[in-house]
Design a protein around this motif. Structure first.
Motif, mmCIF file in Angstrom:
data_model
loop_
_atom_site.group_PDB
_atom_site.id
_atom_site.type_symbol
_atom_site.label_atom_id
_atom_site.label_comp_id
_atom_site.label_asym_id
_atom_site.label_seq_id
_atom_site.Cartn_x
_atom_site.Cartn_y
_atom_site.Cartn_z
ATOM 1 N N SER A 45 0.813 -1.205 0.000
ATOM 2 C CA SER A 45 0.000 0.000 0.000
ATOM 3 C C SER A 45 0.852 1.264 0.000
ATOM 4 N N TYR A 46 0.464 2.200 -0.859
ATOM 5 C CA TYR A 46 1.038 3.548 -0.802
ATOM 6 C C TYR A 46 -0.073 4.579 -0.983
ATOM 7 N N ILE B 208 -4.971 1.440 -3.669
ATOM 8 C CA ILE B 208 -4.392 0.095 -3.572
ATOM 9 C C ILE B 208 -5.187 -0.712 -2.548
ATOM 10 N N ASP B 209 -5.423 -0.106 -1.386
ATOM 11 C CA ASP B 209 -6.184 -0.771 -0.332
ATOM 12 C C ASP B 209 -7.587 -1.133 -0.824
ATOM 13 N N SER C 283 -5.765 -7.893 1.873
ATOM 14 C CA SER C 283 -5.219 -6.719 2.552
ATOM 15 C C SER C 283 -3.798 -6.506 2.064
ATOM 16 N N PRO C 284 -3.299 -5.272 2.149
ATOM 17 C CA PRO C 284 -1.901 -5.057 1.763
ATOM 18 C C PRO C 284 -0.965 -5.838 2.674
ATOM 19 N N ASP D 236 2.610 -1.364 4.335
ATOM 20 C CA ASP D 236 2.589 -0.027 3.758
ATOM 21 C C ASP D 236 3.973 0.255 3.171
#
Length: 142
Positions: A71-72, A76-77, A86-87, A90
């Motif tokens: 995730s960024y 994305i999430d 789920s990612p 992060d």
């Protein structure tokens, strides 16, 4: 083999080179311009995609390739959530210690490819229907 896809050349190549400098094994970088269908074809041959960029994850999902998302950005999430995932972490916390346990788990356990393909194909149909409606509405207003 480890292959990096530079979806945003200006920023991605810098980070890819930094990661490659820390690796003991050789990695390949795809930074040339390709059509989306060509990138999807290449990604379809992969065993696993660890993706940061949304299109990387979308292409992998569309090609039925197991994926792990980093995730960024909330998009994305949201995409991973749509797939029931789920990612893995992060981007600001990205480390080998964060990613490798998830990679090991995915390589040893069956990945729900059929569920992922069903979800992504349903999303694709919904998107096309929505675009059709927008275009039809705009034509009626003209």
């Amino acid at each position: 083999k480890v292959i990096f896809y530079a979806f945003h050349k200006d920023t991605d190549v810098k980070y890819i080179n930094e990661i490659c400098s820390r690796m003991t094994n050789r990695a390949y970088i795809v930074a040339d311009s390709y059509l989306p269908s060509e990138i999807m074809g290449m990604m379809g041959e992969m065993t696993l995609n660890i993706g940061v960029r949304l299109h990387s994850l979308i292409f992998s999902a569309k090609m039925g390739v197991p994926l792990l998302g980093i995730s960024y950005d909330p998009k994305i999430d949201g995409f991973l959530d749509m797939l029931g995932m789920s990612p893995v972490c992060d981007y600001s916390e990205l480390s080998k210690e964060q990613v490798m346990p998830a990679v090991s788990w995915i390589m040893k356990n069956p990945f729900p490819v059929e569920n992922m393909l069903e979800t992504i194909n349903g999303f694709e149909k919904l998107t096309i229907r929505s675009l059709d409606e927008i275009l039809l509405d705009s034509e009626m207003e003209s």
